[in-house]
Structures are given as structure tokens and as C-alpha cells.
Motif scaffolding. Sequence first.
Motif, PDB file in Angstrom:
ATOM      1  N   TYR A 197     -24.785  29.517  37.742  1.00 29.45           N
ATOM      2  CA  TYR A 197     -25.230  30.475  36.724  1.00 29.45           C
ATOM      3  C   TYR A 197     -24.062  31.272  36.176  1.00 29.45           C
ATOM      4  O   TYR A 197     -24.077  31.713  35.007  1.00 29.45           O
ATOM      5  N   ALA A 198     -23.017  31.487  36.998  1.00 28.02           N
ATOM      6  CA  ALA A 198     -21.872  32.291  36.569  1.00 28.02           C
ATOM      7  C   ALA A 198     -21.126  31.635  35.418  1.00 28.02           C
ATOM      8  O   ALA A 198     -20.479  32.330  34.616  1.00 28.02           O
ATOM      9  N   VAL A 220     -35.198  38.788  48.222  1.00 28.82           N
ATOM     10  CA  VAL A 220     -34.574  39.592  47.181  1.00 28.82           C
ATOM     11  C   VAL A 220     -34.908  38.962  45.836  1.00 28.82           C
ATOM     12  O   VAL A 220     -34.769  37.746  45.664  1.00 28.82           O
ATOM     13  N   LEU A 221     -35.345  39.779  44.886  1.00 28.36           N
ATOM     14  CA  LEU A 221     -35.649  39.320  43.543  1.00 28.36           C
ATOM     15  C   LEU A 221     -34.809  40.119  42.554  1.00 28.36           C
ATOM     16  O   LEU A 221     -34.755  41.350  42.622  1.00 28.36           O
ATOM     17  N   LEU A 222     -34.155  39.405  41.633  1.00 26.36           N
ATOM     18  CA  LEU A 222     -33.378  40.050  40.577  1.00 26.36           C
ATOM     19  C   LEU A 222     -33.682  39.342  39.271  1.00 26.36           C
ATOM     20  O   LEU A 222     -33.839  38.120  39.237  1.00 26.36           O
ATOM     21  N   SER A 223     -33.738  40.102  38.185  1.00 30.00           N
ATOM     22  CA  SER A 223     -33.997  39.491  36.881  1.00 30.00           C
ATOM     23  C   SER A 223     -33.428  40.370  35.788  1.00 30.00           C
ATOM     24  O   SER A 223     -33.209  41.572  35.975  1.00 30.00           O
ATOM     25  N   GLU A 228     -25.664  40.705  32.447  1.00 29.77           N
ATOM     26  CA  GLU A 228     -25.765  41.924  33.246  1.00 29.77           C
ATOM     27  C   GLU A 228     -26.184  41.644  34.683  1.00 29.77           C
ATOM     28  O   GLU A 228     -25.807  42.381  35.602  1.00 29.77           O
ATOM     29  N   THR A 229     -26.962  40.608  34.884  1.00 32.24           N
ATOM     30  CA  THR A 229     -27.554  40.349  36.195  1.00 32.24           C
ATOM     31  C   THR A 229     -26.674  39.469  37.070  1.00 32.24           C
ATOM     32  O   THR A 229     -26.734  39.560  38.302  1.00 32.24           O
ATOM     33  N   ALA A 234     -24.270  37.722  42.341  1.00 32.87           N
ATOM     34  CA  ALA A 234     -23.083  37.303  43.082  1.00 32.87           C
ATOM     35  C   ALA A 234     -22.825  38.217  44.276  1.00 32.87           C
ATOM     36  O   ALA A 234     -22.509  37.745  45.379  1.00 32.87           O
ATOM     37  N   GLU A 235     -22.978  39.516  44.091  1.00 31.84           N
ATOM     38  CA  GLU A 235     -22.756  40.463  45.181  1.00 31.84           C
ATOM     39  C   GLU A 235     -23.813  40.292  46.275  1.00 31.84           C
ATOM     40  O   GLU A 235     -23.507  40.333  47.478  1.00 31.84           O
ATOM     41  N   THR A 236     -25.058  40.083  45.868  1.00 33.66           N
ATOM     42  CA  THR A 236     -26.131  39.872  46.845  1.00 33.66           C
ATOM     43  C   THR A 236     -25.880  38.608  47.652  1.00 33.66           C
ATOM     44  O   THR A 236     -26.068  38.584  48.876  1.00 33.66           O
TER      45      THR A 236
END
Length: 264
Positions: A197-198, A220-223, A228-229, A234-236
Motif C-alpha cells: 500500500y505504501a 486494530v482498524l484504520l481507515s 494520511e493513513t 506502517a507504525e502499527t
Amino acid sequence: MKTVWLIGIGPGDPDALTLAAVKAIGRMDVFFLLEKAGEGRDSLIRFREEILARHAGDRPYRIARADTPARDRAAADYAGAVEDWRRRRTDVLAGLIDEDMADGESAGVLVWGDPTLYDGTLQSLNELMATGDRPDLAVEVLPGITSVQALTARHRLPLNRVGESITITTGRQIEAVADDAGAVTNSVVMLDTRDAYARLASDPGLDIYWGADVGAPDEVLLSGPLPETAPRIAETLRERRARRGWVMDSYILRRRRPGPTGAG
């Protein structure tokens, strides 16, 4: 007759098993537990053992364990390396069937998610039957909840959009089209050990819906917009890999268009 059952057990939530899977687990004579070496191996096996403790009932059963062969992930010939790995894994399954099953018995293989989506066990068993060397071998498949279904449910996101196709792909394939602007429209990405994705993080038109260990207590969910995400993902990933040694994650890349997000 020996019957091997491929039982989908979902992406990590013990409550995500289907009723058909629960019933099948209660009928098995032996369970084949295969897991690759490395950090996180023990916790993955413990999850399967928890499934058996919950659902196998009082009927006696055996457990036969075997190591899944390692795959050369650095090989220049990717397709050849995968084929070699599959052959060796097929040999491991053949050994379990020949040595750990009696005639008339049923063996269960607890497969993450669904046995027909990015899992090579079914292909190996089909190859064993195709040789004709084991005419007494039968295979049954019980579908499971996939990480794709769990991910979209947790994000409350329809998988499809009106008038548009859906692509289910891998991180390797996303990398292959990363330089083709607009190539990704609505893609589910699995097996991304490469953080592909990066490579698309500069595209302002893409949203990402990401989940790690979906269904587990520490999911963990991120969107949000991908540029921005992506750093938060990456940190997670860095934190969880350092702490646990492994992460099961998947995500959806979706090109933004007019109308409610995800609805089309």
C-alpha cells in the motif's frame, strides 16, 4: 475410505465458526495441525486447540502435528519457489494421511478463513487424489468466514459498488501495478508481507480500509485517505511485528468517487 475435511474456522474469532463447522469438528477422529515455523507459531496453534476444546465435545480424538515447509521468499523464480513449496507441503499431507489415519476415519484440517481463498491445502489434496495412488481418499470442504468478510463487516463497508467489479489480489500484484496511475479502483489486498500500500501512498484519490487480526481481542482498524493513513498503518505494523512477531492483516483500496463513501 479415508475422508479429509477442510474446515474453515474464520480469521481469528472463535465465535465466527459456522454451525456446519462446529458439527464437523465434533465428528472427527483425528485433526491435522500444520503450522510454519517462526515467531507466533505457538499462538496460532493455541487458537486451533482452543477451537477443539470448545467444539470437539466428549468424543475422543487424536491430534497429528507436522511442520509446514518453509518457502524461499527471496527466490528469483517466484512461481517456481511456490510450486516447490506446494510439492513439499503435499508430501507432508500425504504422510499424515498414510501414517495417522485408519480406514474409515475422518481427519479435520482447521483452515484459517476459507479453504478456497488463498490456501493451498485443497490443491494439495486434489493433487493426491489425481495421482490415483489413494483411491480410498475423499475430500470434503466446509467454507468459513473470510478475512475479507470480517474486514468489511468491521468497517461497515459494502464490498461491492454499483456498476463496478471487485478485485481480490495480493501485495505482490499491487506492487506490479503501483506505477500505473488509476489501475486500482476497488481492490481487496491479502497476503501483503511487503506493505505494498505504501507504493500508492502518494495517490490522493485512494481510500484505504485496513484491519489487523480482525476478530481477535486486540484487533486494530484504520481507515481514511491513503496518503494520511499509510504512515499510521506502517507504525502499527512495526509495533505489532516487534511485539508479536507476526500480523494477519488485509485491506481494501478504493478509489474515491462522487456519492456516499463505499455506496456507489
